[in-house]
Design an enzyme around this catalytic site. Structure first.
Site, mmCIF file in Angstrom:
data_model
loop_
_atom_site.group_PDB
_atom_site.id
_atom_site.type_symbol
_atom_site.label_atom_id
_atom_site.label_comp_id
_atom_site.label_asym_id
_atom_site.label_seq_id
_atom_site.Cartn_x
_atom_site.Cartn_y
_atom_site.Cartn_z
ATOM 1 N N PHE A 197 0.833 -1.203 0.000
ATOM 2 C CA PHE A 197 0.000 0.000 0.000
ATOM 3 C C PHE A 197 0.862 1.245 0.000
ATOM 4 O O PHE A 197 2.053 1.219 0.321
ATOM 5 C CB PHE A 197 -0.951 0.010 1.200
ATOM 6 C CG PHE A 197 -0.268 0.125 2.540
ATOM 7 C CD1 PHE A 197 -0.104 1.360 3.145
ATOM 8 C CD2 PHE A 197 0.213 -1.004 3.186
ATOM 9 C CE1 PHE A 197 0.534 1.473 4.380
ATOM 10 C CE2 PHE A 197 0.841 -0.904 4.422
ATOM 11 C CZ PHE A 197 1.003 0.342 5.020
ATOM 12 N N CYS A 198 0.236 2.361 -0.376
ATOM 13 C CA CYS A 198 0.904 3.662 -0.392
ATOM 14 C C CYS A 198 -0.185 4.724 -0.261
ATOM 15 O O CYS A 198 -1.322 4.410 0.076
ATOM 16 C CB CYS A 198 1.728 3.844 -1.664
ATOM 17 S SG CYS A 198 0.758 3.672 -3.180
ATOM 18 N N THR A 199 0.132 5.964 -0.544
ATOM 19 C CA THR A 199 -0.829 7.043 -0.348
ATOM 20 C C THR A 199 -2.028 6.929 -1.274
ATOM 21 O O THR A 199 -3.176 6.918 -0.836
ATOM 22 C CB THR A 199 -0.157 8.408 -0.553
ATOM 23 O OG1 THR A 199 0.994 8.499 0.279
ATOM 24 C CG2 THR A 199 -1.112 9.544 -0.198
#
Length: 293
Positions: A197-199
């Site tokens: 996951f990331c922003t």
């Protein structure tokens, strides 16, 4: 199903004097970025939008802020390009424009990984939506009964603002370090389902493809990243806020700006508690750089 436009109209009913902030990207071959740049500059200027648009041979990435009407006009215009008709975006609302100026940049990659064979346009890694991920995290296992492990793809200073509970955080300083880190820890994650996951989804999309290619047998990307998770299910299984690259610095699970700021001098993240320290002087120093100034 509620569309982006339906959702935005619903969210903004009581915010007639506020600004709409959008984050959007698409991996798609663009061979005319130089020509696109001047056209996008003209359009954003005409609509008084602020933010950043990255145009690259592998696709487009944008963070923009403007009035509801002007954002909707711009998105309609962008999606009139046959290559971008299915462009999706995420939204939040703020009292001020989230950026102070408008930049349209040309770059080699949407997010620098230096892995030219990773081409999301040719096929994404498996993704998991926010509601399904929450259900997995509630149970601790995926639908096949495998333990679920969350893996960060963001830089360490972003993670420090907030992240999913019990996440794997390898403290990388830049995304180009991720491929080596993922390879080094592959064996210890055997038999588990890994969710990157990331922003907003860009980094984890590239990360998950790379991990599949080096032999991870069960890896997913969080569709839409943390911001989409906040939008759809809130902050369950997440502690803290989400760092964003604009003047707001961080958003809470309600997608509201927080009191966290970035130091004007060293750009370090400064929490509300750290802002109470004597070393924090607005636009002069913070606890991170005070001894170095």
């Amino acid at each position: 199903m509620q569309t982006n436009t339906d959702l935005s109209l619903t969210q903004s009913k009581n915010f007639t004097d506020s600004y709409i902030n959008i984050a959007a990207y698409k991996f798609i071959t663009l061979d005319d970025t130089e020509a696109m740049r001047s056209i996008y500059q003209q359009q954003t200027l005409a609509l008084s939008l602020k933010g950043t648009i990255l145009l690259t041979p592998e696709g487009i990435n944008m963070f923009l802020s403007g009035t509801r009407e002007n954002i909707d006009t711009f998105l309609t215009w962008v999606r009139s390009d046959a290559r971008l008709t299915d462009l999706e975006w995420k939204e939040s609302i703020s009292a001020e424009q989230s950026h102070k100026r408008m930049l349209v940049k040309l770059k080699k990659e949407i997010i620098t990984m230096r892995m030219p064979l990773i081409k999301p346009e040719l096929g994404r890694a498996p993704s998991v939506d926010a509601h399904t991920l929450k259900r997995w995290l509630d149970a601790g296992v995926d639908d096949a009964g495998k333990p679920v492990v969350m893996m960060e793809t963001r830089n360490a200073f972003e993670v420090d603002v907030g992240t999913f509970n019990n996440t794997l955080d390898y403290r990388i300083d830049k995304f180009t370090e991720f491929p080596a880190v993922a390879a080094a820890h592959k064996d210890e994650l055997e038999g588990k389902t890994v969710v990157t996951f990331c922003t907003g989804g860009i980094r984890c999309e590239k990360a998950a493809i790379h991990m599949k290619e080096i032999g991870y047998d069960s890896v997913y990307q969080l569709d839409g990243g943390i911001l989409k998770y906040f939008e759809e299910v809130g902050g369950e299984h997440y502690t803290g806020d989400c760092f964003v690259f604009d003047y707001r610095t961080a958003l809470n699970p309600k997608l509201e700006p927080t009191e966290t700021v970035q130091c004007f001098v060293c750009r370090a993240v400064v929490t509300p508690r750290q802002q109470l320290a004597p070393e924090y002087v607005y636009e002069v120093s913070c606890p991170h750089c005070y001894q170095k100034s």
